[in-house]
Design a protein around this motif. Structure first.
Motif, PDB file in Angstrom:
ATOM      1  N   TYR A   1       0.764  -1.311   0.050  1.00  0.00           N
ATOM      2  CA  TYR A   1      -0.028   0.130   0.001  1.00  0.00           C
ATOM      3  C   TYR A   1       0.656   1.338  -0.110  1.00  0.00           C
ATOM      4  N   GLU A   2       2.039   1.091   0.124  1.00  0.00           N
ATOM      5  CA  GLU A   2       3.052   2.255   0.419  1.00  0.00           C
ATOM      6  C   GLU A   2       3.790   2.393  -0.977  1.00  0.00           C
TER       7      GLU A   2
ATOM      8  N   ASP B   1      -5.516   2.981  -7.001  1.00  0.00           N
ATOM      9  CA  ASP B   1      -5.867   3.970  -6.107  1.00  0.00           C
ATOM     10  C   ASP B   1      -6.685   3.658  -5.001  1.00  0.00           C
TER      11      ASP B   1
ATOM     12  N   LYS C   1      -5.432   1.666  -2.128  1.00  0.00           N
ATOM     13  CA  LYS C   1      -4.340   2.341  -1.447  1.00  0.00           C
ATOM     14  C   LYS C   1      -5.293   3.411  -0.314  1.00  0.00           C
TER      15      LYS C   1
ATOM     16  N   ARG D   1      -7.299   0.873   2.009  1.00  0.00           N
ATOM     17  CA  ARG D   1      -6.366  -0.537   2.578  1.00  0.00           C
ATOM     18  C   ARG D   1      -7.289  -1.698   2.432  1.00  0.00           C
TER      19      ARG D   1
END
Length: 236
Positions: free
Chosen positions: A20-21, A139, A142, A145
């Motif tokens: 997710y980073e 998107d 992210k 989550r």
């Protein structure tokens, strides 16, 4: 219960959270196919190749194709595409409905084994993605989550006329393999080629087992996949 505990431990790891980073996580698109080279190359794969999101791994696995599939896929000359043709056809039941429930599960499982993406998604060889589908889902993942995303999809009633399956919930007949997007932690959940014994569709059987492991699901509101009537199951 052990599987649920293992999944909970996995979700607390850096391996799970790091995807997710990443600015541009790798997304694997798995495409099983059988002797439908023209639709595969001109519709399905074109809709993947032309995605606005470019960091893709596209894995096409033939269920022992005997037509010109390999030649046409190779001719696309896209380095993101990996093609493998199984040395023998998957063993499926002969009864038509039972066969429909599980056909394509063998090349789909092989594609999963080959996948190395941070996120994984699927497309039948006669269907297509909206061109910004993967960008929107990355998107969305992210932002939320979520590790399992599903969305509405268009179903062709007859040529040029479409109905929307709104995918209101994670239930049989409301979700389909080409309209899900999920974290790599679920790649070990394979299709069960024997689920026809319970009259359960292979895609729903697999999704149900993923849910049982403890997915953090989210519904994206847009229709991002077009499911064509003409093709049906890609391996029937």
């Amino acid at each position: 219960m052990d599987d649920q505990h293992n999944m909970a431990a996995l979700k607390s790891s850096d391996w799970y959270t790091e995807v997710y980073e990443k600015e541009n996580p790798l997304v694997t698109v798995c495409v099983p196919t059988y002797n439908r080279s023209s639709l595969l190359v001109n519709r399905s794969l074109q809709s993947i190749i032309n995605q606005t999101y470019k960091n893709l791994e596209i894995i096409v696995v033939g269920d022992h194709c005997t037509d010109n599939t390999e030649q046409l896929v190779t001719g696309l000359a896209d380095p993101r595409i990996r093609f493998e043709n199984l040395p023998q056809r998957g063993q499926y039941p002969s009864e038509p409905h039972q066969r429909w429930l599980v056909a394509g599960s063998i090349p789909s499982n092989r594609a999963l084994d080959m996948a190395s993406g941070d996120f994984i998604t699927h497309l039948d060889d006669d269907d297509e993605f909206v061109l910004d589908r993967i960008e929107k889902l990355v998107d969305f993942a992210k932002k939320t989550r979520a590790d399992f995303i599903f969305h509405p999809f268009l179903c062709e009633v007859y040529p040029g006329h479409w109905n929307t399956n709104y995918a209101e919930a994670l239930e049989c007949n409301r979700v389909t393999t080409s309209a899900i997007f999920y974290h790599k932690c679920f790649k070990h959940v394979h299709w069960d080629p024997t689920c026809y014994l319970w009259s359960e569709p292979g895609d729903w059987n697999r999704i149900r087992r993923m849910v049982a492991l403890g997915v953090l699901s989210a519904r994206h509101p847009e229709s991002l996949t077009k499911h064509y009537k003409e093709g049906g199951n890609s391996n029937v």
